[in-house]
Design a protein around this motif. Structure first.
Motif, mmCIF file in Angstrom:
data_model
loop_
_atom_site.group_PDB
_atom_site.id
_atom_site.type_symbol
_atom_site.label_atom_id
_atom_site.label_comp_id
_atom_site.label_asym_id
_atom_site.label_seq_id
_atom_site.Cartn_x
_atom_site.Cartn_y
_atom_site.Cartn_z
ATOM 1 N N ILE A 56 0.832 -1.215 0.034
ATOM 2 C CA ILE A 56 0.105 0.053 -0.068
ATOM 3 C C ILE A 56 0.912 1.206 0.137
ATOM 4 N N LYS A 57 1.887 1.188 0.981
ATOM 5 C CA LYS A 57 2.771 2.652 1.278
ATOM 6 C C LYS A 57 3.414 2.604 -0.211
ATOM 7 N N SER A 58 3.777 1.597 -1.045
ATOM 8 C CA SER A 58 4.482 1.890 -2.378
ATOM 9 C C SER A 58 3.714 2.644 -3.326
ATOM 10 N N LEU A 59 2.347 2.281 -3.321
ATOM 11 C CA LEU A 59 1.360 2.881 -4.054
ATOM 12 C C LEU A 59 0.891 4.089 -3.589
ATOM 13 N N TYR A 60 0.865 4.512 -2.490
ATOM 14 C CA TYR A 60 0.330 5.619 -1.977
ATOM 15 C C TYR A 60 1.280 6.073 -0.588
ATOM 16 N N PRO A 61 2.436 6.670 -1.151
ATOM 17 C CA PRO A 61 3.212 6.957 0.008
ATOM 18 C C PRO A 61 2.813 7.837 1.261
ATOM 19 N N LYS A 62 1.469 8.606 0.874
ATOM 20 C CA LYS A 62 1.032 9.484 1.773
ATOM 21 C C LYS A 62 -0.305 8.729 2.547
ATOM 22 N N ASP A 63 -0.238 7.644 2.324
ATOM 23 C CA ASP A 63 -1.582 7.011 2.889
ATOM 24 C C ASP A 63 -1.967 7.143 4.297
ATOM 25 N N GLU A 64 -3.121 7.650 4.456
ATOM 26 C CA GLU A 64 -3.774 7.881 6.015
ATOM 27 C C GLU A 64 -4.699 6.700 6.436
ATOM 28 N N ALA A 65 -5.162 5.895 5.518
ATOM 29 C CA ALA A 65 -6.264 5.229 5.375
ATOM 30 C C ALA A 65 -6.116 3.782 6.203
ATOM 31 N N THR A 66 -5.309 3.913 7.456
ATOM 32 C CA THR A 66 -5.493 2.635 8.203
ATOM 33 C C THR A 66 -5.750 2.993 9.546
ATOM 34 N N GLY A 67 -5.932 2.042 10.591
ATOM 35 C CA GLY A 67 -6.174 2.288 11.768
ATOM 36 C C GLY A 67 -7.764 2.327 11.958
ATOM 37 N N TYR A 68 -8.590 1.853 11.221
ATOM 38 C CA TYR A 68 -10.110 1.720 11.199
ATOM 39 C C TYR A 68 -10.483 0.653 11.975
ATOM 40 N N LYS A 69 -11.559 0.749 12.594
ATOM 41 C CA LYS A 69 -12.140 -0.384 13.354
ATOM 42 C C LYS A 69 -13.630 -0.651 12.665
ATOM 43 N N LEU A 70 -14.085 -1.951 12.901
ATOM 44 C CA LEU A 70 -15.361 -2.373 12.466
ATOM 45 C C LEU A 70 -16.373 -1.477 12.915
ATOM 46 N N GLY A 71 -17.202 -0.968 11.960
ATOM 47 C CA GLY A 71 -18.207 0.051 12.365
ATOM 48 C C GLY A 71 -17.839 1.727 12.267
ATOM 49 N N ASP A 72 -16.500 1.726 11.994
ATOM 50 C CA ASP A 72 -16.259 3.208 11.792
ATOM 51 C C ASP A 72 -16.817 3.753 10.380
ATOM 52 N N ILE A 73 -16.756 4.921 10.118
ATOM 53 C CA ILE A 73 -17.180 5.570 9.061
ATOM 54 C C ILE A 73 -15.656 5.490 8.202
ATOM 55 N N ARG A 74 -15.580 4.895 7.096
ATOM 56 C CA ARG A 74 -14.372 4.801 6.351
ATOM 57 C C ARG A 74 -14.323 5.928 5.397
ATOM 58 N N GLY A 75 -15.417 6.580 5.064
ATOM 59 C CA GLY A 75 -15.284 7.568 4.091
ATOM 60 C C GLY A 75 -16.673 7.865 3.517
ATOM 61 N N ALA A 76 -16.766 8.300 2.296
ATOM 62 C CA ALA A 76 -18.167 8.610 1.697
ATOM 63 C C ALA A 76 -17.883 8.598 0.306
ATOM 64 N N PHE A 77 -18.973 8.200 -0.413
ATOM 65 C CA PHE A 77 -19.358 8.494 -1.886
ATOM 66 C C PHE A 77 -19.606 10.083 -2.051
ATOM 67 N N SER A 78 -18.941 10.581 -3.204
ATOM 68 C CA SER A 78 -19.458 11.844 -3.100
ATOM 69 C C SER A 78 -19.773 12.282 -4.627
ATOM 70 N N VAL A 79 -20.822 12.714 -4.979
ATOM 71 C CA VAL A 79 -21.428 12.907 -6.304
ATOM 72 C C VAL A 79 -21.634 14.220 -6.375
ATOM 73 N N THR A 80 -21.246 14.845 -7.681
ATOM 74 C CA THR A 80 -21.694 16.262 -8.250
ATOM 75 C C THR A 80 -22.432 16.087 -9.624
ATOM 76 N N ALA A 81 -23.677 16.554 -9.559
ATOM 77 C CA ALA A 81 -24.683 16.431 -10.565
ATOM 78 C C ALA A 81 -24.944 17.985 -11.343
ATOM 79 N N SER A 82 -24.704 18.173 -12.578
ATOM 80 C CA SER A 82 -25.143 19.729 -12.936
ATOM 81 C C SER A 82 -26.409 19.580 -13.094
ATOM 82 N N LEU A 83 -27.307 20.628 -12.769
ATOM 83 C CA LEU A 83 -28.809 20.957 -12.987
ATOM 84 C C LEU A 83 -29.053 21.692 -14.217
ATOM 85 N N ASN A 84 -29.671 20.939 -15.131
ATOM 86 C CA ASN A 84 -29.911 22.004 -16.359
ATOM 87 C C ASN A 84 -31.239 22.515 -16.519
#
Ligand code: HEC
Length: 195
Positions: free
Chosen positions: A167-195
């Protein structure tokens, strides 16, 4: 199709995704409702496709094989789904591996942590807002992603040394470890333009 036969379909899609009831407020415009609906559909498709790719790779070769799959396929699938639904979709996190949050995303992610702390189930934590950017209205939507058992292999507190160094070789600045079961890992984020 008459409008009143369309409506229940829209509502059942929202219900299936456990979206907060606020999301179908009557004061939303039709284009906002349509954007909301396709954003939800895009998240569902992205989540399902990515999970299948991850599971297949984990089964075939364990985490060492699955890391490169996440690395190449996560952005590819996001791009494909974004193109299909005519919107921008990605994942982000307060402790990112690949994509750091924009300031507005960081604010929403912090709000998600507060909602979880107040006892809200992660599956029900969603947010959306219509904003004007350069004279153009767009709908922004975020949906929290829970940390499940399988996620701990690459995001947990006890990641195997070989996995961690890959992981570190692909993502030297990785912060995404240390999570426990049931934590919020992140989120999906969507942007849709309104025409
Ligand atoms: C085999 C290792 C592996 C497993 C298992 C894994 N991930 Fe990841 N995860 C990654 C990699 C690698 C990335 C970076 C992907 C990219 O480059 O876009 C990532 C990125 C993410 C991101 C994007 C935010 C960020 O930190 O950049 C989220 C959210 C995420 N993973 C959630 C999960 C969840 C939820 C699970 C369990 C269902 C899971 N992951 C299981 C390796 C893994």
């Amino acid at each position: 199709m008459p409008i009143n036969s369309f409506r229940p379909v829209v509502l059942s899609v929202f219900a299936a995704l456990a979206l907060s009831p606020l999301a179908v407020q009557a004061d939303m415009s039709e284009s906002e409702q349509a954007a909301l609906q396709k954003s939800q559909a895009a998240i569902k498709e992205y989540a399902t496709t990515l999970k299948a790719a991850l599971q297949t790779a984990m089964k075939a070769g364990g985490p060492m094989a699955a890391i490169p799959v996440c690395h190449t396929q996560a952005p590819q699938i996001a791009a494909q789904v974004g193109k299909k639904y005519d919107l921008e979709i990605h994942r982000t996190s307060l402790k990112p591996r690949a994509i750091a949050p924009q300031p507005w995303e960081k604010t929403v992610l912090e709000q998600f942590e507060a909602e979880k702390k107040a006892g809200k189930p992660i599956g029900k934590i969603v947010w959306h807002q219509t904003v004007e950017v350069d004279g153009q209205n767009e709908l922004r939507l975020m949906k929290a992603i829970p940390t499940g058992e399988v996620c701990l292999t690459c995001h947990g507190t006890n990641v195997a040394p070989a996995v961690l160094s890959k992981i570190k070789s692909l993502y030297p600045k990785d912060e995404a470890t240390g999570y426990k079961l049931g934590d919020i890992r992140g989120a999906f984020s969507v942007t849709a333009s309104l025409n």
